[in-house]
Design a protein around this motif. Structure first.
Motif, PDB file in Angstrom:
ATOM      1  N   SER A  26      39.226  36.365  50.322  1.00 55.75           N
ATOM      2  CA  SER A  26      38.451  37.451  49.723  1.00 55.75           C
ATOM      3  C   SER A  26      36.985  37.234  50.048  1.00 55.75           C
ATOM      4  O   SER A  26      36.506  36.096  50.024  1.00 55.75           O
ATOM      5  N   ARG A  54      38.951  42.126  48.828  1.00 55.30           N
ATOM      6  CA  ARG A  54      39.619  41.039  48.116  1.00 55.30           C
ATOM      7  C   ARG A  54      41.111  41.148  48.363  1.00 55.30           C
ATOM      8  O   ARG A  54      41.621  42.239  48.634  1.00 55.30           O
ATOM      9  N   THR A  55      41.784  40.025  48.265  1.00 54.68           N
ATOM     10  CA  THR A  55      43.233  40.017  48.411  1.00 54.68           C
ATOM     11  C   THR A  55      43.858  39.637  47.082  1.00 54.68           C
ATOM     12  O   THR A  55      43.285  38.874  46.305  1.00 54.68           O
ATOM     13  N   GLU A  56      45.024  40.190  46.835  1.00 60.00           N
ATOM     14  CA  GLU A  56      45.778  39.884  45.629  1.00 60.00           C
ATOM     15  C   GLU A  56      47.196  39.522  46.024  1.00 60.00           C
ATOM     16  O   GLU A  56      47.828  40.224  46.824  1.00 60.00           O
ATOM     17  N   VAL A  96      50.853  41.241  50.543  1.00 57.15           N
ATOM     18  CA  VAL A  96      49.549  40.925  49.963  1.00 57.15           C
ATOM     19  C   VAL A  96      48.772  42.225  49.904  1.00 57.15           C
ATOM     20  O   VAL A  96      48.748  42.981  50.877  1.00 57.15           O
ATOM     21  N   ARG A  97      48.146  42.496  48.770  1.00 52.49           N
ATOM     22  CA  ARG A  97      47.299  43.692  48.649  1.00 52.49           C
ATOM     23  C   ARG A  97      45.895  43.345  49.122  1.00 52.49           C
ATOM     24  O   ARG A  97      45.295  42.397  48.633  1.00 52.49           O
TER      25      ARG A  97
END
Length: 100
Positions: free
Chosen positions: A7, A13-15, A52-53
């Protein structure tokens, strides 16, 4: 199996989605200033269905689900951390990974 999620504040950003469990997180400092956050996540679900978002933070608000199969994978969290150590080194520049 483990992956590294990245991120960059103000950019994206990644979630971790279902099938991923974050196990370690580090802030990347460049000359003492935070530039990115890296999260090492364990793959607990099926490779083919885990995503992954990636969320755009630059004002567009786009959300992209990225299949984990496109990310580099590591056998252990230690292997992923070792790779991060290689990624952040730039000669004699001041860089650091700080556990979060």
């Amino acid at each position: 199996m483990y992956v590294i999620l990245t991120s960059k504040p103000g950019q994206f950003r990644t979630e971790a989605g279902a099938g991923l469990r974050p196990v370690q997180a580090y802030d990347y400092l460049f000359f003492g200033r935070p530039k990115a956050r890296f999260v090492i996540a364990e793959l607990t679900g099926e490779l083919a269905g885990t995503r992954v978002r990636v969320i755009d933070e630059s004002g567009h608000g786009a959300v992209n689900p990225v299949p984990v199969k496109f990310l580099e994978r590591f056998d252990s969290a230690e292997d992923a951390l070792h790779e991060l150590g290689h990624l952040i080194r730039f000669g004699s520049m001041q860089t650091a990974l700080v556990p979060v």
